[in-house]
Scaffold this motif. Structure first.
Motif, PDB file in Angstrom:
ATOM      1  N   GLY A  42     -11.363   2.009  -0.671  1.00  0.00           N
ATOM      2  CA  GLY A  42     -10.408   2.951  -1.378  1.00  0.00           C
ATOM      3  C   GLY A  42      -9.493   3.856  -0.574  1.00  0.00           C
ATOM      4  O   GLY A  42      -8.547   4.554  -0.996  1.00  0.00           O
ATOM      5  N   LYS A  43      -9.184   3.161   0.668  1.00  0.00           N
ATOM      6  CA  LYS A  43      -8.343   3.503   1.697  1.00  0.00           C
ATOM      7  C   LYS A  43      -7.069   2.626   1.644  1.00  0.00           C
ATOM      8  O   LYS A  43      -7.172   1.447   1.029  1.00  0.00           O
ATOM      9  CB  LYS A  43      -8.719   3.469   3.041  1.00  0.00           C
ATOM     10  CG  LYS A  43     -10.069   4.434   3.337  1.00  0.00           C
ATOM     11  CD  LYS A  43      -9.738   5.961   3.105  1.00  0.00           C
ATOM     12  CE  LYS A  43     -10.805   6.972   3.626  1.00  0.00           C
ATOM     13  NZ  LYS A  43     -10.779   8.213   3.682  1.00  0.00           N
ATOM     14  N   ILE A  44      -5.802   3.309   1.996  1.00  0.00           N
ATOM     15  CA  ILE A  44      -4.487   2.460   2.044  1.00  0.00           C
ATOM     16  C   ILE A  44      -4.465   1.521   3.444  1.00  0.00           C
ATOM     17  O   ILE A  44      -4.612   2.219   4.289  1.00  0.00           O
ATOM     18  CB  ILE A  44      -3.437   3.325   2.027  1.00  0.00           C
ATOM     19  CG1 ILE A  44      -3.564   4.381   0.558  1.00  0.00           C
ATOM     20  CG2 ILE A  44      -2.282   2.424   2.034  1.00  0.00           C
ATOM     21  CD1 ILE A  44      -2.554   5.366   0.314  1.00  0.00           C
ATOM     22  N   LEU A  45      -4.040   0.601   3.119  1.00  0.00           N
ATOM     23  CA  LEU A  45      -4.158  -0.506   4.288  1.00  0.00           C
ATOM     24  C   LEU A  45      -2.779  -1.269   4.344  1.00  0.00           C
ATOM     25  O   LEU A  45      -2.017  -1.156   3.468  1.00  0.00           O
ATOM     26  CB  LEU A  45      -5.171  -1.927   4.147  1.00  0.00           C
ATOM     27  CG  LEU A  45      -4.999  -2.804   5.105  1.00  0.00           C
ATOM     28  CD1 LEU A  45      -5.694  -2.553   6.514  1.00  0.00           C
ATOM     29  CD2 LEU A  45      -5.585  -4.207   4.773  1.00  0.00           C
ATOM     30  N   GLY A  46      -2.066  -1.087   5.857  1.00  0.00           N
ATOM     31  CA  GLY A  46      -1.172  -1.972   5.903  1.00  0.00           C
ATOM     32  C   GLY A  46      -1.426  -3.012   6.736  1.00  0.00           C
ATOM     33  O   GLY A  46      -2.218  -3.457   7.521  1.00  0.00           O
ATOM     34  N   ALA A  47      -0.131  -4.150   6.699  1.00  0.00           N
ATOM     35  CA  ALA A  47      -0.254  -5.259   7.358  1.00  0.00           C
ATOM     36  C   ALA A  47       1.139  -5.811   7.431  1.00  0.00           C
ATOM     37  O   ALA A  47       1.964  -5.395   6.738  1.00  0.00           O
ATOM     38  CB  ALA A  47      -0.964  -6.414   6.625  1.00  0.00           C
ATOM     39  N   GLN A  48       1.436  -6.856   8.302  1.00  0.00           N
ATOM     40  CA  GLN A  48       2.573  -7.512   8.642  1.00  0.00           C
ATOM     41  C   GLN A  48       2.972  -8.575   7.538  1.00  0.00           C
ATOM     42  O   GLN A  48       2.016  -9.308   7.445  1.00  0.00           O
ATOM     43  CB  GLN A  48       3.005  -7.776  10.005  1.00  0.00           C
ATOM     44  CG  GLN A  48       4.417  -8.512  10.405  1.00  0.00           C
ATOM     45  CD  GLN A  48       4.494  -9.072  11.446  1.00  0.00           C
ATOM     46  OE1 GLN A  48       3.556  -9.570  12.107  1.00  0.00           O
ATOM     47  NE2 GLN A  48       5.769  -9.071  12.241  1.00  0.00           N
ATOM     48  N   ASN A  49       3.877  -8.619   6.816  1.00  0.00           N
ATOM     49  CA  ASN A  49       4.403  -9.878   5.877  1.00  0.00           C
ATOM     50  C   ASN A  49       4.518 -10.954   6.832  1.00  0.00           C
ATOM     51  O   ASN A  49       5.028 -11.121   7.736  1.00  0.00           O
ATOM     52  CB  ASN A  49       5.824  -9.437   5.531  1.00  0.00           C
ATOM     53  CG  ASN A  49       6.226 -10.316   4.220  1.00  0.00           C
ATOM     54  OD1 ASN A  49       5.034 -10.710   3.669  1.00  0.00           O
ATOM     55  ND2 ASN A  49       7.268 -10.413   3.946  1.00  0.00           N
ATOM     56  N   VAL A  88     -10.293  -2.073  -0.113  1.00  0.00           N
ATOM     57  CA  VAL A  88      -8.917  -1.004   0.087  1.00  0.00           C
ATOM     58  C   VAL A  88      -8.629  -0.821  -1.360  1.00  0.00           C
ATOM     59  O   VAL A  88      -8.748  -1.579  -2.086  1.00  0.00           O
ATOM     60  CB  VAL A  88      -7.914  -1.828   0.845  1.00  0.00           C
ATOM     61  CG1 VAL A  88      -8.605  -1.998   2.303  1.00  0.00           C
ATOM     62  CG2 VAL A  88      -7.312  -2.925   0.273  1.00  0.00           C
ATOM     63  N   LYS A  89      -7.757   0.231  -1.279  1.00  0.00           N
ATOM     64  CA  LYS A  89      -7.088   0.703  -2.652  1.00  0.00           C
ATOM     65  C   LYS A  89      -6.317  -0.223  -3.124  1.00  0.00           C
ATOM     66  O   LYS A  89      -5.429  -0.791  -2.422  1.00  0.00           O
ATOM     67  CB  LYS A  89      -6.353   1.922  -2.235  1.00  0.00           C
ATOM     68  CG  LYS A  89      -5.606   2.710  -3.310  1.00  0.00           C
ATOM     69  CD  LYS A  89      -5.038   3.990  -2.963  1.00  0.00           C
ATOM     70  CE  LYS A  89      -4.376   4.531  -4.234  1.00  0.00           C
ATOM     71  NZ  LYS A  89      -3.585   6.034  -4.020  1.00  0.00           N
ATOM     72  N   ASP A  90      -6.483  -0.340  -4.355  1.00  0.00           N
ATOM     73  CA  ASP A  90      -5.661  -1.248  -5.329  1.00  0.00           C
ATOM     74  C   ASP A  90      -5.938  -2.878  -4.975  1.00  0.00           C
ATOM     75  O   ASP A  90      -5.083  -3.642  -5.404  1.00  0.00           O
ATOM     76  CB  ASP A  90      -4.218  -0.964  -5.365  1.00  0.00           C
ATOM     77  CG  ASP A  90      -4.117   0.376  -5.845  1.00  0.00           C
ATOM     78  OD1 ASP A  90      -4.608   0.733  -6.650  1.00  0.00           O
ATOM     79  OD2 ASP A  90      -3.011   1.001  -5.269  1.00  0.00           O
ATOM     80  N   GLN A  91      -6.747  -3.119  -3.959  1.00  0.00           N
ATOM     81  CA  GLN A  91      -6.963  -4.419  -3.602  1.00  0.00           C
ATOM     82  C   GLN A  91      -5.635  -5.126  -3.005  1.00  0.00           C
ATOM     83  O   GLN A  91      -5.608  -6.464  -3.250  1.00  0.00           O
ATOM     84  CB  GLN A  91      -7.709  -5.602  -4.562  1.00  0.00           C
ATOM     85  CG  GLN A  91      -9.086  -5.044  -4.779  1.00  0.00           C
ATOM     86  CD  GLN A  91      -8.984  -3.668  -5.613  1.00  0.00           C
ATOM     87  OE1 GLN A  91      -8.540  -3.721  -6.740  1.00  0.00           O
ATOM     88  NE2 GLN A  91      -9.835  -2.702  -5.184  1.00  0.00           N
TER      89      GLN A  91
END
Length: 272
Positions: free
Chosen positions: A146-153, A172-175
């Motif tokens: 349910g958490k917000i994840l960041g990643a590099q494009n 994670v939130k919104d998959q």
């Protein structure tokens, strides 16, 4: 008559400019080693924010482990290396269009990428981890539910995220993950709380956080993604060039130069 002559003159100049602009490299399926060796110059494409592999320092100079390694390899052949910052999500296109000769910047080898490029021998191990603020109590991938994840494009991390959804994506939130062009902006959002965790290469995480004044505020969380290996990406046709790079790796390993470069950037020999 003068007007016609003037127009003709302008058209002639325009044609000349376009002709010169079109005299760049043409796409070809032939091995480029001979051209590179003759020109004594090779162009490496990189994401210039990927510490410590290849990045710009405060003076705007591109430095890093891969920078030193690429120069050491091509010094063996008396070839100068030019480093060209590129849009990392377009790296394979830049390679095929011959804007660059090599992808060399913490480039993880994968089955998907092997369909597009020829890889050199592997020279370093890596893995994908999640970096989070300790106050968020994220100690396992399961804590990202349910958490917000960041990643590099365009990164190998986001590729693993999409290809192995049960490990992290489904949690994670919104998959999905918020995508960044570089990790500097991602770390700013992590610090500000816009994202809860950042999917990132361990080598980047270790180096970046070791240079932070508040290292104790962060957690580096390992998961079940398969370990990765860094290698150089080449066009499929550049087999001779790959042989030269691999031979260079071997010579640097035997001489101890590879270990010296690794110790300079990581404090130990982390190469294969």
């Amino acid at each position: 008559m003068k007007k016609k002559s003037y127009l003709f003159f302008l058209m002639t100049i325009l044609f000349a400019v376009l002709s010169v602009a079109g005299c760049g490299r043409k796409k070809t399926d032939t091995d480029q080693w001979t051209r590179i060796n003759d020109e004594k110059r090779v162009i490496v494409g990189l994401d210039d924010s990927f510490v410590p592999m290849g990045f710009q320092n405060k003076s705007g100079e591109i430095i890093g482990f891969d920078i030193d390694l690429a120069r050491a390899v091509f010094d063996l052949y008396d070839i100068t290396v030019d480093f060209q910052p590129i849009d990392w999500s377009m790296k394979e296109n830049e390679l095929q269009n011959q804007t660059i000769d090599l992808i060399w910047n913490g480039y993880s080898k994968s089955a998907e990428r092997e369909e597009k490029v020829l890889f050199s021998d592997e020279y370093m191990k890596n893995e994908q981890v999640v970096v989070a603020l300790k106050k968020n109590n994220i100690n396992h991938f399961s804590d990202m539910k349910g958490k917000i994840l960041g990643a590099q494009n365009g990164s190998s991390g986001i590729n693993s995220f999409e290809e192995q959804p049960t490990i992290l994506k489904n949690l994670v939130k919104d998959q999905t993950a918020i995508l960044y062009d570089g990790f500097n902006e991602a770390f700013m959002d992590l610090k500000s709380g816009r994202i809860d965790g950042l999917l990132i290469d361990r080598v980047y995480a270790n180096y970046y956080l070791s240079h932070e004044d508040n290292l104790a505020d962060y957690s580096i969380v390992s998961g079940d993604f398969e370990s990765e290996a860094f290698a150089v990406g080449l066009r499929k046709s550049d087999k001779k060039l790959a042989e030269k790079i691999n031979a260079g790796f071997e010579k640097l390993r035997e001489s101890g130069e590879l270990a010296r470069i690794s110790t300079k950037w990581f404090g130990e020999d982390v190469t294969k």
